[in-house]
Every structure is written in structure tokens, then in C-alpha cells.
Design a protein around this motif. Structure first.
Motif, PDB file in Angstrom:
ATOM      1  N   THR A  83      -0.816   7.005  -3.674  1.00 21.16           N
ATOM      2  CA  THR A  83      -1.857   6.145  -3.123  1.00 21.16           C
ATOM      3  C   THR A  83      -2.160   4.987  -4.072  1.00 21.16           C
ATOM      4  O   THR A  83      -2.463   5.191  -5.248  1.00 21.16           O
ATOM      5  CB  THR A  83      -3.137   6.947  -2.865  1.00 21.16           C
ATOM      6  N   PHE A  84      -2.062   3.764  -3.562  1.00 17.22           N
ATOM      7  CA  PHE A  84      -2.358   2.570  -4.359  1.00 17.22           C
ATOM      8  C   PHE A  84      -2.522   1.385  -3.414  1.00 17.22           C
ATOM      9  O   PHE A  84      -2.157   1.438  -2.240  1.00 17.22           O
ATOM     10  CB  PHE A  84      -1.226   2.278  -5.352  1.00 17.22           C
ATOM     11  N   THR A 120      -5.041  -1.787  -7.554  1.00 18.06           N
ATOM     12  CA  THR A 120      -6.087  -0.761  -7.521  1.00 18.06           C
ATOM     13  C   THR A 120      -5.396   0.591  -7.534  1.00 18.06           C
ATOM     14  O   THR A 120      -4.688   0.949  -6.590  1.00 18.06           O
ATOM     15  CB  THR A 120      -6.962  -0.886  -6.264  1.00 18.06           C
ATOM     16  N   ALA A 121      -5.577   1.329  -8.613  1.00 14.73           N
ATOM     17  CA  ALA A 121      -4.908   2.616  -8.787  1.00 14.73           C
ATOM     18  C   ALA A 121      -5.631   3.705  -8.000  1.00 14.73           C
ATOM     19  O   ALA A 121      -6.770   3.522  -7.572  1.00 14.73           O
ATOM     20  CB  ALA A 121      -4.867   2.967 -10.271  1.00 14.73           C
ATOM     21  N   PRO A 122      -4.969   4.847  -7.774  1.00 12.97           N
ATOM     22  CA  PRO A 122      -5.593   5.957  -7.055  1.00 12.97           C
ATOM     23  C   PRO A 122      -6.915   6.379  -7.681  1.00 12.97           C
ATOM     24  O   PRO A 122      -6.991   6.609  -8.894  1.00 12.97           O
ATOM     25  CB  PRO A 122      -4.552   7.081  -7.167  1.00 12.97           C
ATOM     26  N   GLY A 123      -7.967   6.441  -6.877  1.00 13.02           N
ATOM     27  CA  GLY A 123      -9.268   6.891  -7.344  1.00 13.02           C
ATOM     28  C   GLY A 123     -10.047   5.876  -8.157  1.00 13.02           C
ATOM     29  O   GLY A 123     -11.175   6.141  -8.594  1.00 13.02           O
ATOM     30  N   ALA A 124      -9.465   4.696  -8.383  1.00 13.16           N
ATOM     31  CA  ALA A 124     -10.134   3.679  -9.198  1.00 13.16           C
ATOM     32  C   ALA A 124     -10.949   2.736  -8.315  1.00 13.16           C
ATOM     33  O   ALA A 124     -10.598   2.471  -7.180  1.00 13.16           O
ATOM     34  CB  ALA A 124      -9.106   2.883  -9.998  1.00 13.16           C
ATOM     35  N   LYS A 135       0.847  -1.193   0.000  1.00 20.82           N
ATOM     36  CA  LYS A 135       0.000   0.000   0.000  1.00 20.82           C
ATOM     37  C   LYS A 135       0.880   1.239   0.000  1.00 20.82           C
ATOM     38  O   LYS A 135       1.983   1.232   0.550  1.00 20.82           O
ATOM     39  CB  LYS A 135      -0.903   0.024   1.236  1.00 20.82           C
ATOM     40  N   GLY A 136       0.372   2.294  -0.588  1.00 18.50           N
ATOM     41  CA  GLY A 136       1.070   3.567  -0.555  1.00 18.50           C
ATOM     42  C   GLY A 136       0.096   4.687  -0.295  1.00 18.50           C
ATOM     43  O   GLY A 136      -1.069   4.621  -0.695  1.00 18.50           O
TER      44      GLY A 136
END
Length: 247
Positions: free
Chosen positions: A62-63, A89-93, A55-56
Motif C-alpha cells: 500500500t502506497f 505517502t508510505a503505508p500508515g503515514a 498507487k498500490g
């Protein structure tokens, strides 16, 4: 480093920190002894397989990632041979994308399962920046590095926080402050049984901005049974082989 692998290596860059004076407290001495055992244990590993959740957050990083990694050897800043099955899972996805990527030591490949497309070439850049970034996020290169924990051993300070259980494995939990300015810190969890890492949380600070990256390893297998076929691309039925680099 300038070479034909420069783009790929940049994606897999592992920060190199300059150590300051060691903290000479008794707790630091104990932590150093543990880290020396950790370093020796990692140097004895030739190949590895593990499941990882990464996680980031912060700094536009963020991911969320889940995956299984198998790799052996070292070439520059990357495993010489590797296979990674990833769900990202990409940021905002809201949707999760699946990728398979690897190298047999000569050819590199990536399979985009959503697009049903595969890319392969002798140039590691064929894997594209998207896969290279997510692959690096779950990679724990210390398992095959020739100096796996030298930065931790010589870090500015080392503090044993206590114990923590990761995936059913009881671990030492150690805080590392790599530099006197506090720009990079990490919390590591090392198995009390085999002294190999099970988790790391990195914290990076630049001015007022702070970001974190976390990797949690389970189902660790040291020196798994592998052969040349392990790292060969297997094109799924109905997928297209694209004569181009992945995006």
C-alpha cells in the motif's frame, strides 16, 4: 543477472511472463491489432516526460505516489538517463515525503528533501532501497524498451473493454491475461490518437492473496527537449552532500 548493478536492477525488475496459446476470438484479434500499433508507437519514442499518479494495495504494497519523470535510453532494466521528482505517502503515514533522483548516465543521485541530504555515486545502490522502490512504482519503462509490448501481444487472452478518458485523452481499454493460471493480469489504457499508454492496472494473485499496482499518466511529452544538464544533480542551497549510500 549478476553485476554491480544487481541491487538496483532488482528494484526496477519488470516481470517477464511466458505466453501461452493466444485467444483466437475475433475480439482478441482486434485487441492484437491495437497492441501491434501500440508496440510500434512505443518503439518510435527516444525520450519521454510525464506526470504520474501511482498507487498500490494488498500484499503489503500500500502506497501513494505523485511525480514527474523524464528519461531516455535503456540500460539493463533501467533508463540510461533519468530524472524523477517524487512525492510519496508510505503505508500508515500521514505525511508526504519528497525526493529527487536521477542519473546522467555515469553518476546516480538522490536528494531527500525532508532531511536536506543528497547522495551521489557511480554505483546505483547509492540511491538506497527506499527511493529505488518508489521510483520503480511510477516508472513506465515501455516507453524506451526495445520490445515494449511483446508480452501483451502474445498474452494468453486480450479483451477490449471499451473506451476510457484519461487526463482528457480518449483511450482504448484492454484487459490482458498474461498466463493461463491467471497469476498476472493487467488493464491498459492506450490513446486512440497516438497509441501510447496512459494507464495500467496490474493485478497479481498468489493463492488467496491479491495485490494491485496502478499507474496513471498525464501531460505526456514525447521526445522532450533535453540535454546533458537535464539529468545533472542540482544541490539545493543549505543541503548537505553525504559521503554514504542513502538508506
Amino acid at each position: 543477472m549478476k553485476s554491480k548493478h544487481a541491487v538496483w536492477m532488482a528494484m526496477l525488475w519488470v516481470p517477464v511472463v511466458l505466453a501461452g496459446a493466444d485467444d483466437k476470438s475475433p475480439d482478441s484479434d482486434k485487441a492484437t491489432k491495437i497492441l501491434e500499433k501500440v508496440d510500434a508507437a512505443a518503439k518510435a519514442v527516444h525520450a519521454v516526460k510525464y506526470d504520474v499518479v501511482a498507487k498500490g494495495s494488498g500484499g503489503g504494497q500500500t502506497f501513494e505516489l505523485k511525480g514527474t519523470y523524464t528519461f531516455s535510453g535503456l540500460e539493463g532494466f533501467q533508463p540510461k538517463k533519468f530524472l524523477a521528482e517524487l512525492e510519496v505517502t508510505a503505508p500508515g503515514a500521514s505525511e508526504t515525503k519528497k525526493y529527487t533522483g536521477g542519473s546522467d548516465g555515469e553518476n546516480y543521485f538522490v536528494i531527500d528533501h525532508a532531511e536536506k541530504k543528497a547522495y551521489v555515486d557511480i554505483d546505483p545502490a547509492v540511491m538506497g532501497t527506499r527511493f529505488a522502490r518508489v521510483f520503480a512504482a511510477g516508472l513506465m519503462l515501455e516507453f524506451v524498451h526495445d520490445r515494449p509490448f511483446s508480452d501483451e501481444i502474445t498474452a494468453e487472452s486480450k479483451i477490449i473493454k471499451g473506451t476510457k478518458t484519461i487526463g482528457g485523452v480518449e483511450c482504448f481499454e484492454i484487459d490482458i491475461n498474461y498466463r493461463a493460471d491467471g497469476g498476472q493480469k493487467a488493464t491498459w489504457c492506450f490513446s486512440k490518437k497516438d497509441f501510447l499508454p496512459r494507464k495500467r492496472v496490474d493485478t497479481f494473485r498468489r493463492g488467496e492473496n491479491e495485490s494491485t499496482q496502478e499507474k496513471t499518466i498525464t501531460n505526456l511529452v514525447v521526445d522532450p527537449k533535453i540535454d546533458d544538464a537535464t539529468f545533472k544533480m542540482k544541490l539545493p542551497e543549505g543541503y548537505a552532500l553525504v559521503d554514504d549510500f542513502a538508506p
